[in-house]
Design a protein around this motif. Structure first.
Motif, PDB file in Angstrom:
ATOM      1  N   UNK A  27      28.276 -37.318  21.293  1.00 51.81           N
ATOM      2  CA  UNK A  27      27.247 -37.823  22.197  1.00 51.81           C
ATOM      3  C   UNK A  27      25.891 -37.763  21.498  1.00 51.81           C
ATOM      4  N   UNK A  28      25.071 -38.761  21.751  1.00 51.77           N
ATOM      5  CA  UNK A  28      23.763 -38.834  21.109  1.00 51.77           C
ATOM      6  C   UNK A  28      22.895 -37.648  21.520  1.00 51.77           C
ATOM      7  N   UNK A  29      22.140 -37.145  20.566  1.00 58.54           N
ATOM      8  CA  UNK A  29      21.209 -36.061  20.825  1.00 58.54           C
ATOM      9  C   UNK A  29      20.071 -36.578  21.685  1.00 58.54           C
ATOM     10  N   UNK A  30      19.680 -35.787  22.667  1.00 56.66           N
ATOM     11  CA  UNK A  30      18.522 -36.105  23.514  1.00 56.66           C
ATOM     12  C   UNK A  30      17.386 -35.176  23.105  1.00 56.66           C
ATOM     13  N   UNK A  31      16.161 -35.627  23.331  1.00 50.64           N
ATOM     14  CA  UNK A  31      15.016 -34.791  22.982  1.00 50.64           C
ATOM     15  C   UNK A  31      15.065 -33.457  23.711  1.00 50.64           C
ATOM     16  N   UNK A  32      15.555 -33.467  24.943  1.00 52.15           N
ATOM     17  CA  UNK A  32      15.647 -32.213  25.686  1.00 52.15           C
ATOM     18  C   UNK A  32      16.627 -31.247  25.021  1.00 52.15           C
ATOM     19  N   UNK A  33      17.599 -31.773  24.252  1.00 47.73           N
ATOM     20  CA  UNK A  33      18.561 -30.920  23.537  1.00 47.73           C
ATOM     21  C   UNK A  33      17.913 -30.148  22.390  1.00 47.73           C
ATOM     22  N   UNK A  34      16.814 -30.672  21.852  1.00 44.04           N
ATOM     23  CA  UNK A  34      16.201 -30.048  20.679  1.00 44.04           C
ATOM     24  C   UNK A  34      14.853 -29.408  20.980  1.00 44.04           C
ATOM     25  N   UNK A  35      14.418 -29.477  22.230  1.00 43.14           N
ATOM     26  CA  UNK A  35      13.125 -28.890  22.592  1.00 43.14           C
ATOM     27  C   UNK A  35      13.155 -27.388  22.369  1.00 43.14           C
ATOM     28  N   UNK A  36      12.081 -26.884  21.784  1.00 47.45           N
ATOM     29  CA  UNK A  36      11.983 -25.445  21.566  1.00 47.45           C
ATOM     30  C   UNK A  36      11.242 -25.112  20.292  1.00 47.45           C
ATOM     31  N   UNK A  37      11.435 -23.897  19.847  1.00 45.45           N
ATOM     32  CA  UNK A  37      10.787 -23.408  18.633  1.00 45.45           C
ATOM     33  C   UNK A  37      11.879 -23.187  17.584  1.00 45.45           C
ATOM     34  N   UNK A  38      11.682 -23.803  16.418  1.00 39.93           N
ATOM     35  CA  UNK A  38      12.666 -23.765  15.331  1.00 39.93           C
ATOM     36  C   UNK A  38      12.062 -23.038  14.139  1.00 39.93           C
ATOM     37  N   UNK A  39      12.785 -22.069  13.595  1.00 41.02           N
ATOM     38  CA  UNK A  39      12.368 -21.340  12.400  1.00 41.02           C
ATOM     39  C   UNK A  39      13.039 -21.996  11.203  1.00 41.02           C
ATOM     40  N   UNK A  40      12.219 -22.640  10.373  1.00 41.18           N
ATOM     41  CA  UNK A  40      12.754 -23.474   9.297  1.00 41.18           C
ATOM     42  C   UNK A  40      12.504 -22.890   7.915  1.00 41.18           C
TER      43      UNK A  40
ATOM     44  N   UNK B 231       8.174 -35.167  -3.902  1.00 40.34           N
ATOM     45  CA  UNK B 231       9.095 -34.041  -3.987  1.00 40.34           C
ATOM     46  C   UNK B 231      10.089 -34.140  -2.841  1.00 40.34           C
ATOM     47  N   UNK B 232      11.355 -33.860  -3.139  1.00 35.99           N
ATOM     48  CA  UNK B 232      12.406 -33.882  -2.126  1.00 35.99           C
ATOM     49  C   UNK B 232      12.891 -32.459  -1.894  1.00 35.99           C
ATOM     50  N   UNK B 233      13.037 -32.103  -0.640  1.00 33.46           N
ATOM     51  CA  UNK B 233      13.450 -30.760  -0.250  1.00 33.46           C
ATOM     52  C   UNK B 233      14.633 -30.810   0.699  1.00 33.46           C
ATOM     53  N   UNK B 234      15.418 -29.734   0.710  1.00 31.33           N
ATOM     54  CA  UNK B 234      16.416 -29.522   1.751  1.00 31.33           C
ATOM     55  C   UNK B 234      15.770 -28.635   2.803  1.00 31.33           C
ATOM     56  N   UNK B 235      16.149 -28.847   4.060  1.00 33.63           N
ATOM     57  CA  UNK B 235      15.644 -27.990   5.120  1.00 33.63           C
ATOM     58  C   UNK B 235      16.790 -27.498   5.987  1.00 33.63           C
ATOM     59  N   UNK B 236      16.647 -26.303   6.491  1.00 35.09           N
ATOM     60  CA  UNK B 236      17.548 -25.768   7.499  1.00 35.09           C
ATOM     61  C   UNK B 236      16.693 -25.045   8.515  1.00 35.09           C
ATOM     62  N   UNK B 237      17.192 -24.963   9.736  1.00 38.29           N
ATOM     63  CA  UNK B 237      16.449 -24.237  10.766  1.00 38.29           C
ATOM     64  C   UNK B 237      17.395 -23.756  11.844  1.00 38.29           C
ATOM     65  N   UNK B 238      16.952 -22.723  12.514  1.00 39.58           N
ATOM     66  CA  UNK B 238      17.646 -22.240  13.695  1.00 39.58           C
ATOM     67  C   UNK B 238      16.634 -22.144  14.826  1.00 39.58           C
ATOM     68  N   UNK B 239      17.129 -22.404  16.025  1.00 38.47           N
ATOM     69  CA  UNK B 239      16.249 -22.341  17.194  1.00 38.47           C
ATOM     70  C   UNK B 239      15.923 -20.876  17.469  1.00 38.47           C
ATOM     71  N   UNK B 240      14.630 -20.593  17.688  1.00 35.38           N
ATOM     72  CA  UNK B 240      14.207 -19.234  17.998  1.00 35.38           C
ATOM     73  C   UNK B 240      14.656 -18.819  19.382  1.00 35.38           C
ATOM     74  N   UNK B 241      14.667 -17.561  19.609  1.00 29.86           N
ATOM     75  CA  UNK B 241      15.107 -17.029  20.904  1.00 29.86           C
ATOM     76  C   UNK B 241      13.966 -17.006  21.877  1.00 29.86           C
TER      77      UNK B 241
END
Length: 142
Positions: free
Chosen positions: A26-39, A132-142
């Motif tokens: 299912x397509x990601x919705x903006x509400x699915x990703x709302x929050x604080x992400x530590x990248x 410059x090209x970078x890889x990124x990863x992040x997890x949603x903060x609690x």
């Protein structure tokens, strides 16, 4: 006759299972990703972390920001497009975090979101013409 019926049923069941496994997520919705992400921003053959940021996202796609450590003002992030599990964003111009005294004219990121995880690629275009090209990863903060 019975054997061919059973074989046909088994093949049909296998095709149905394979088709179900290939159904797009299912397509990601903006509400699915709302929050604080530590990248973490990484580069090089060993994915060395060169920067950490805090990405703040909203359910309406407006007001997204990227904050660097020890910087007073976060950088505004614009959502360019989205589809499937991917969101494309741009930021800039802003003073480079990695290259003091230089300016990033554009930071374009393609990020993939699933649950509380995000990963992708960013390309920084500098005023000097360097890229410059970078890889990124992040997890949603609690």
């Amino acid at each position: 006759m019975r054997r061919s019926f059973l074989l046909s049923a088994a093949v049909l069941a296998g095709l149905t299972t394979a088709a179900a496994a290939q159904q797009p997520q299912a397509a990601t919705k903006l509400s699915d990703v709302a929050g604080v992400w530590n990248a973490k921003t990484m580069t090089g053959p060993k994915d060395s972390v060169v920067a950490t940021t805090v990405l703040t996202t909203t359910a309406d796609g407006k007001g997204w920001t990227m904050a660097f450590p020890n910087r007073a003002q976060p950088v505004a992030v614009r959502m360019v497009s989205m589809g499937g599990d991917s969101i494309v964003t741009e930021a800039g111009p802003y003073a480079s975090y990695l290259r003091p005294g230089q300016s990033v004219t554009s930071l374009r990121t393609v990020a993939h979101y699933k649950g509380n995880e995000m990963w992708g690629t960013s390309v920084a275009q500098y005023a000097s013409g360097d890229k410059l090209t970078f890889k990124i990863t992040a997890t949603r903060g609690k």
